[in-house]
Design an enzyme around this catalytic site. Structure first.
Site, short mmCIF file in Angstrom:
data_model
loop_
_atom_site.label_atom_id
_atom_site.label_comp_id
_atom_site.label_asym_id
_atom_site.label_seq_id
_atom_site.Cartn_x
_atom_site.Cartn_y
_atom_site.Cartn_z
N VAL A 16 0.83 -1.22 0.00
CA VAL A 16 0.00 0.00 0.00
C VAL A 16 0.87 1.27 0.00
O VAL A 16 0.59 2.23 -0.72
CB VAL A 16 -0.98 0.01 1.21
CG1 VAL A 16 -1.94 1.19 1.10
CG2 VAL A 16 -1.76 -1.29 1.29
N ILE A 129 -13.65 0.38 -1.72
CA ILE A 129 -15.08 0.72 -1.68
C ILE A 129 -15.30 1.85 -0.67
O ILE A 129 -14.94 1.71 0.50
CB ILE A 129 -15.94 -0.51 -1.29
CG1 ILE A 129 -15.77 -1.62 -2.32
CG2 ILE A 129 -17.40 -0.12 -1.14
CD1 ILE A 129 -16.53 -2.90 -2.01
N GLY A 179 -0.69 -15.03 -4.48
CA GLY A 179 -0.52 -13.79 -3.70
C GLY A 179 -1.83 -13.24 -3.15
O GLY A 179 -1.86 -12.11 -2.66
N ASP A 193 -10.37 -11.26 10.06
CA ASP A 193 -10.18 -10.04 9.26
C ASP A 193 -11.53 -9.41 8.90
O ASP A 193 -11.72 -8.20 9.02
CB ASP A 193 -9.37 -10.40 7.99
CG ASP A 193 -9.16 -9.19 7.11
OD1 ASP A 193 -8.25 -8.39 7.40
OD2 ASP A 193 -9.94 -9.01 6.14
N LYS A 197 -13.21 -5.63 10.13
CA LYS A 197 -13.86 -4.65 9.24
C LYS A 197 -15.30 -4.40 9.69
O LYS A 197 -15.78 -3.26 9.68
CB LYS A 197 -13.79 -5.14 7.80
CG LYS A 197 -12.35 -5.17 7.30
CD LYS A 197 -12.22 -5.99 6.05
CE LYS A 197 -10.77 -6.02 5.58
NZ LYS A 197 -10.54 -7.03 4.54
N GLY A 294 -5.13 -4.79 -2.60
CA GLY A 294 -4.26 -4.47 -3.74
C GLY A 294 -3.64 -3.09 -3.57
O GLY A 294 -4.18 -2.23 -2.87
N1 LIG Z 1 -2.30 -5.05 0.95
C1 LIG Z 1 -3.59 -4.75 0.84
O1 LIG Z 1 -4.22 -5.02 -0.18
C2 LIG Z 1 -4.29 -4.03 1.96
C3 LIG Z 1 -5.66 -3.71 1.80
C4 LIG Z 1 -6.32 -3.03 2.84
C5 LIG Z 1 -5.61 -2.70 3.99
N2 LIG Z 1 -4.29 -3.06 4.11
C6 LIG Z 1 -3.58 -2.68 5.34
O2 LIG Z 1 -2.55 -1.78 5.01
C7 LIG Z 1 -1.44 -1.96 5.87
C8 LIG Z 1 -0.18 -2.22 5.04
O3 LIG Z 1 -0.35 -3.42 4.32
P1 LIG Z 1 0.68 -3.83 3.16
O4 LIG Z 1 0.01 -4.94 2.43
O5 LIG Z 1 1.13 -2.65 2.41
O6 LIG Z 1 1.89 -4.44 4.01
P2 LIG Z 1 3.29 -4.91 3.44
O7 LIG Z 1 3.30 -5.00 1.96
O8 LIG Z 1 3.68 -6.14 4.22
O9 LIG Z 1 4.29 -3.73 3.84
C9 LIG Z 1 4.53 -3.41 5.17
C10 LIG Z 1 5.50 -2.25 5.24
O10 LIG Z 1 5.62 -1.87 6.61
C11 LIG Z 1 7.00 -1.68 6.92
N3 LIG Z 1 7.15 -1.87 8.35
C12 LIG Z 1 6.85 -2.95 9.11
N4 LIG Z 1 7.06 -2.70 10.42
C13 LIG Z 1 7.48 -1.40 10.49
C14 LIG Z 1 7.83 -0.53 11.55
N5 LIG Z 1 7.78 -0.95 12.82
N6 LIG Z 1 8.21 0.73 11.26
C15 LIG Z 1 8.25 1.17 9.99
N7 LIG Z 1 7.89 0.40 8.93
C16 LIG Z 1 7.53 -0.87 9.18
C17 LIG Z 1 7.72 -2.67 6.05
O11 LIG Z 1 9.06 -2.26 5.92
P3 LIG Z 1 10.10 -2.99 4.95
O12 LIG Z 1 9.66 -2.60 3.55
O13 LIG Z 1 11.40 -2.41 5.31
O14 LIG Z 1 9.95 -4.46 5.22
C18 LIG Z 1 6.92 -2.57 4.74
O15 LIG Z 1 7.39 -1.51 3.97
C19 LIG Z 1 -1.83 -3.13 6.81
O16 LIG Z 1 -2.39 -2.61 7.98
C20 LIG Z 1 -2.89 -3.85 6.02
O17 LIG Z 1 -3.80 -4.56 6.86
C21 LIG Z 1 -3.63 -3.70 3.12
#
Ligand SMILES: NC(=O)c1ccc[n+]([C@@H]2O[C@H](COP(=O)([O-])OP(=O)(O)OC[C@H]3O[C@@H](n4cnc5c(N)ncnc54)[C@H](OP(=O)(O)O)[C@@H]3O)[C@@H](O)[C@H]2O)c1
Length: 407
Positions: A16, A129, A179, A193, A197, A294
């Site tokens: 994200v 959404i 993925g 999860d 929500k 996504g």
């Molecule tokens: N992915 C989705 O489709 C989606 C949809 C809705 C909501 N979300 C929510 O959005 C959030 C992010 O999800 P994501 O999928 O983007 O996660 P992700 O791809 O796993 O990325 C997590 C990021 O957080 C960084 N990180 C982890 N611990 C940290 C800390 N203590 N301090 C600073 N940075 C830290 C990681 O650093 P590094 O890059 O250095 O490892 C990485 O850049 C989550 O809460 C998730 O539930 C995600």
């Protein structure tokens, strides 16, 4: 009229966070610029200039030039520290972290009042959404009856894959390979999860703030090919549905696999797509559908929150302040199909009312009305799989009941 210009500090450059970086570059929005990203691993290659990155949280949290902290990390405990410190340091917050929000909603609402700083989180429920701001604003004065939806893309993908006759384990493996599911899929497949929500939606739909553990839930791990076959025969599909609804002053909620008829909009929501149905007394039935996960779809919701902050938007939690006499009830009974492969002992004792039973050497089931607590015990301890009956089937049973009573 244009709003103010905001300086952002963003935590996370994963799916994200990097999506937000790209979205801000490509969009016409000129109301914010990213000053710094805080990440965990300094050695990873990034698709943005090195100078933007730090691993020191306080460089963002204590920077007086940063107006907004955007929290997009995958660790809800660390996110809690970041978000609460940001608010206390006089910064607005945008987050997409449903676990953090659901587990600390009451406290985060109080902290907004105390600090005067807003926290927005459109991306946290059904990602792209636009449901939260709509529940808060558009449906502010409607008398909402029900909000229900497919709120978790991974489980929806797995259920779609099992429909072709595969097992749960094979479908999960495929989802992970493509993925769509985490390497630890427990929060998704057990229904947590979707529950996080739903906890957020409950607050904005009905002004009810509960702990996620207060909402009864059943996951999808026990859905068998036999259950899918029954769904096919009935021209229905099994979907993991989160639902909250109101009956007079009582508000109910649960997450449970559900038979969904072809007439129901959720029937055609496929794979990682999410769908939300809102039913109001005046607006009546409305349906939202869109990507529930996504990089760009979630970043779109985050961008929308950042844009809203440029004109000082904040959630007022109007229903929370207004609907003080609503009561949350979590031990209601529902109509359900309970199945397993033990033909000798159908758990009839647990039901308040039984309308159908079936026994064969491979597969047996019972259908009827059951208290949610009994149902959850059955699915946890008794190896039984539970699927809520479709609303069409329920109205038929209820009609039958009324006829019998009248006679
Ligand atoms: N992915 C989705 O489709 C989606 C949809 C809705 C909501 N979300 C929510 O959005 C959030 C992010 O999800 P994501 O999928 O983007 O996660 P992700 O791809 O796993 O990325 C997590 C990021 O957080 C960084 N990180 C982890 N611990 C940290 C800390 N203590 N301090 C600073 N940075 C830290 C990681 O650093 P590094 O890059 O250095 O490892 C990485 O850049 C989550 O809460 C998730 O539930 C995600």
């Amino acid at each position: 009229m244009s709003g103010k210009s905001l300086t952002l500090g963003v935590f996370g450059f994963g799916c994200v966070g990097s999506g937000l970086y790209e979205t801000l570059r490509q969009s016409n929005f000129k109301g914010a610029n990213i000053k710094r990203f805080c990440i965990a691993n300094p050695d990873k290659e990034r698709s943005a200039p090195n100078a933007l990155f730090t691993t020191e949280a306080d460089e963002l949290l204590n920077d007086p030039e940063i107006d907004v902290i955007v929290e997009l990390i995958d660790n809800s405990e660390a996110a809690y520290q970041i978000v609460t410190k940001a608010l206390r340091n006089g910064k607005a917050v945008v987050t997409a972290n449903k676990k953090l929000l659901a587990e600390h909603l009451q406290e985060l609402i109080a902290l907004q009042d105390e600090t005067g700083q807003p926290i927005l989180y459109e991306g946290a429920a059904a990602a792209s959404i636009p449901i939260i701001r709509n529940l808060e604003e558009y449906y502010d004065n409607d008398l909402l009856r029900e909000v229900s939806g497919i709120l978790n893309g991974s489980t929806n993908f797995i259920l779609s894959a099992i429909e072709d006759g595969g097992t749960f384990d094979a479908a999960l493996e495929l989802a992970q390979k493509l993925g769509f599911a985490e390497s630890d899929p427990t929060l998704d497949v057990d229904g947590w999860d979707a529950k996080f929500k739903l906890t957020i939606l409950l607050a904005h739909a009905f002004g009810i703030v509960v702990e996620p553990s207060d909402i009864p839930h059943v996951g999808i791990t026990r859905i068998s090919p036999q259950v899918q076959r029954i769904a096919n025969e009935r021209r229905e599909r099994v979907k993991l549905v989160g639902k909250c609804w109101r009956e007079d002053k009582k508000v109910f909620a649960h997450v449970i696999p559900t038979f969904v008829t072809q007439e129901d909009e959720l029937n055609q929501v496929e794979n990682e797509v999410n769908g939300v149905v809102v039913e109001g007394a005046f607006s009546q039935r409305q349906f939202f559908r869109g990507k529930g996960a996504g990089s760009f779809p979630t970043a779109a919701a985050v961008l929308s929150d950042i844009s809203a902050l440029t004109y000082d938007y904040r959630y007022e939690y109007k229903k929370l302040n207004r609907e003080k006499d609503f009561e949350f009830v979590n031990d209601h009974s529902i109509w359900v199909h309970v199945s397993g492969n033990n033909r000798d002992v159908l758990p009839l004792y647990a039901f308040e009312e039984v309308v159908n039973t079936f026994r064969s050497p491979e597969h047996s089931y019972v259908e009827g009305r059951i208290g949610l607590r009994n149902l959850i015990n059955l699915s946890k301890e008794g190896n039984w799989s539970a699927v809520a009956l479709s609303s069409a089937a329920v109205s038929q049973f209820e009609k039958q009941n009324n006829l019998e009573l009248a006679n």
